[in-house]
Design a protein around this motif. Structure first.
Motif, PDB file in Angstrom:
ATOM      1  N   LYS A   1     -49.413 -64.233 107.350  1.00  0.00           N
ATOM      2  CA  LYS A   1     -50.071 -65.316 108.100  1.00  0.00           C
ATOM      3  C   LYS A   1     -49.859 -66.660 107.405  1.00  0.00           C
ATOM      4  O   LYS A   1     -49.617 -67.676 108.047  1.00  0.00           O
ATOM      5  N   VAL A   2     -49.959 -66.659 106.071  1.00  0.00           N
ATOM      6  CA  VAL A   2     -49.741 -67.887 105.304  1.00  0.00           C
ATOM      7  C   VAL A   2     -48.279 -68.328 105.433  1.00  0.00           C
ATOM      8  O   VAL A   2     -47.988 -69.507 105.640  1.00  0.00           O
TER       9      VAL A   2
ATOM     10  N   ALA B   1     -34.239 -76.731  98.566  1.00  0.00           N
ATOM     11  CA  ALA B   1     -33.991 -75.570  97.701  1.00  0.00           C
ATOM     12  C   ALA B   1     -34.950 -75.515  96.512  1.00  0.00           C
ATOM     13  O   ALA B   1     -35.303 -74.436  96.057  1.00  0.00           O
ATOM     14  N   GLU B   2     -35.386 -76.667  96.032  1.00  0.00           N
ATOM     15  CA  GLU B   2     -36.320 -76.701  94.909  1.00  0.00           C
ATOM     16  C   GLU B   2     -37.763 -76.606  95.387  1.00  0.00           C
ATOM     17  O   GLU B   2     -38.564 -75.856  94.825  1.00  0.00           O
ATOM     18  N   SER B   3     -38.104 -77.350  96.428  1.00  0.00           N
ATOM     19  CA  SER B   3     -39.509 -77.467  96.832  1.00  0.00           C
ATOM     20  C   SER B   3     -40.011 -76.320  97.708  1.00  0.00           C
ATOM     21  O   SER B   3     -41.178 -75.935  97.591  1.00  0.00           O
ATOM     22  N   LEU B   4     -39.181 -75.764  98.574  1.00  0.00           N
ATOM     23  CA  LEU B   4     -39.659 -74.733  99.495  1.00  0.00           C
ATOM     24  C   LEU B   4     -40.134 -73.468  98.774  1.00  0.00           C
ATOM     25  O   LEU B   4     -41.243 -72.996  99.043  1.00  0.00           O
TER      26      LEU B   4
ATOM     27  N   ARG C   1     -48.765 -71.584  98.087  1.00  0.00           N
ATOM     28  CA  ARG C   1     -49.594 -71.209  99.248  1.00  0.00           C
ATOM     29  C   ARG C   1     -50.067 -69.768  99.131  1.00  0.00           C
ATOM     30  O   ARG C   1     -51.199 -69.458  99.458  1.00  0.00           O
ATOM     31  N   VAL C   2     -49.189 -68.877  98.674  1.00  0.00           N
ATOM     32  CA  VAL C   2     -49.567 -67.470  98.534  1.00  0.00           C
ATOM     33  C   VAL C   2     -50.590 -67.327  97.410  1.00  0.00           C
ATOM     34  O   VAL C   2     -51.578 -66.607  97.548  1.00  0.00           O
TER      35      VAL C   2
ATOM     36  N   MET D   1     -57.416 -63.212  97.323  1.00  0.00           N
ATOM     37  CA  MET D   1     -57.113 -61.853  96.869  1.00  0.00           C
ATOM     38  C   MET D   1     -55.874 -61.769  95.971  1.00  0.00           C
ATOM     39  O   MET D   1     -55.603 -60.723  95.399  1.00  0.00           O
ATOM     40  N   VAL D   2     -55.113 -62.855  95.869  1.00  0.00           N
ATOM     41  CA  VAL D   2     -53.860 -62.830  95.101  1.00  0.00           C
ATOM     42  C   VAL D   2     -54.114 -63.277  93.669  1.00  0.00           C
ATOM     43  O   VAL D   2     -54.627 -64.360  93.424  1.00  0.00           O
ATOM     44  N   LYS D   3     -53.731 -62.415  92.721  1.00  0.00           N
ATOM     45  CA  LYS D   3     -53.881 -62.747  91.305  1.00  0.00           C
ATOM     46  C   LYS D   3     -52.696 -63.598  90.836  1.00  0.00           C
ATOM     47  O   LYS D   3     -52.857 -64.556  90.096  1.00  0.00           O
TER      48      LYS D   3
END
Length: 107
Positions: free
Chosen positions: A16-17, A61-64, A71-72, A77-79
């Motif tokens: 979703k993110v 290529a660098e920023s994406l 964002r993840v 819930m993401v460590k």
């Protein structure tokens, strides 16, 4: 005792993110565009994303990849999250979802 995480549920939240992140040159999100090859989640809430870019010389290529990682990581819930870029196999329009092809007038 630590709570067991539902890796499938977390994977769905990650997708979703990813669908909120757009390629700046193409008005389609990176997931539907086919830039995400794999999302791996382990039981320690650590995430690894294998992705590509439309071309090796992509202006973002660098920023994406950094944006994807940040964002993840912002999900509760993401460590930890790591993004790996690959060009094998190289991206082609065949990797785009039907929705993305329709959006871009390719169907």
């Amino acid at each position: 005792m630590e709570q067991e995480i539902d890796t499938q549920e977390l994977g769905e939240k990650i997708v979703k993110v990813l669908k909120t992140i757009y390629d700046p040159e193409i008005p389609v999100d990176i997931y539907e565009l086919g830039l995400i090859y794999d999302v791996m989640v382990n039981t320690d809430s650590e995430v690894k994303i294998l992705m590509t870019l439309t071309t090796p010389n992509c202006p973002v290529a660098e920023s994406l990849p950094m944006e994807v990682e940040e964002r993840v990581k912002s999900l509760d819930m993401v460590k930890d999250a790591e993004v790996e870029i690959t060009f094998d196999p190289p991206w082609t329009q065949d990797l785009m979802s039907e929705e993305a092809k329709l959006e871009l007038g390719l169907l």
